[in-house]
Design a protein around this motif. Structure first.
Motif, short mmCIF file in Angstrom:
data_model
loop_
_atom_site.label_atom_id
_atom_site.label_comp_id
_atom_site.label_asym_id
_atom_site.label_seq_id
_atom_site.Cartn_x
_atom_site.Cartn_y
_atom_site.Cartn_z
N HIS A 13 4.14 -3.44 10.11
CA HIS A 13 5.43 -3.37 9.41
C HIS A 13 6.00 -1.95 9.47
N GLU A 14 5.16 -0.97 9.21
CA GLU A 14 5.64 0.42 9.23
C GLU A 14 5.98 0.85 10.65
N HIS A 48 9.38 -0.38 11.34
CA HIS A 48 10.43 0.51 10.82
C HIS A 48 10.63 1.68 11.78
N GLU A 93 14.11 -4.25 5.49
CA GLU A 93 12.81 -4.81 5.12
C GLU A 93 12.58 -6.15 5.82
ZN LIG Z 1 9.19 -1.74 4.78
#
Ligand SMILES: [Zn+2]
Length: 172
Positions: free
Chosen positions: A97-98, A101, A128
């Protein structure tokens, strides 16, 4: 991050992007992404990328990890990192997830703006949602999981049952 909106992207676009990253890394046919090892590979490949393992109380209770997109720094809680090293699906997904980003905002340069006065941000414009979507597509590649049950997706891709079920339901 949810105080921001980002340029709109569909699941299809994010899936293509995840596959592009897989290809770039030579992982297009890898069922189980070695996500922890990828952190060190990213440090080598991308000049501005860095990650730091921080003690658990350095981040708020509900936050597992965090990405500073200005510095390209990913901060990961010690306990999350250790469980990811042990192969725990949920923590492996946190790292994905990071990385999502970082990849979308720092490498691909998706445009981000403050969401002043916007009460409801639609999912496809929410950074998100985009990170969740791209992490799922990256960790459980659709072209490799065709015909698999959620339990098989979880087992072979090394993600949680919950995440596998989510990917299973969003294959189109
Ligand atoms: Zn996030």
């Amino acid at each position: 991050m949810s105080d921001y909106i980002v340029e709109p992207k569909s699941r299809k676009e994010l899936r293509d992007l995840a596959n592009m990253l897989r290809k770039f890394l030579g992982l297009e046919n890898e069922l189980r992404i070695p996500i922890v090892e990828l952190l060190d590979i990213f440090v080598i490949i991308f000049d501005d990328f860095n990650y730091e393992i921080v003690c658990d109380n350095a981040l708020p209770k509900t936050v597992h990890a965090e990405t500073d997109i200005r510095s390209g720094n990913i901060f990961i809680k010690e306990s999350v990192f250790e469980r990811a090293c042990d192969g725990k699906g949920r923590d492996r997904m946190t790292i994905a997830h990071e990385i999502g980003h970082y990849f979308m905002l720092c490498i691909c340069g998706f445009k981000l703006q403050r969401a002043f006065n916007i009460k409801e941000v639609p999912p496809y414009k929410d950074p998100e949602w985009q990170a969740k979507c791209s992490a799922g597509e990256f960790m459980a590649a659709r072209h490799l999981t065709e015909g698999m049950s959620p339990a098989e997706i979880a087992r072979y891709c090394g993600i949680s049952r919950e995440a596998a079920l989510y990917q299973f339901k969003h294959r189109n």
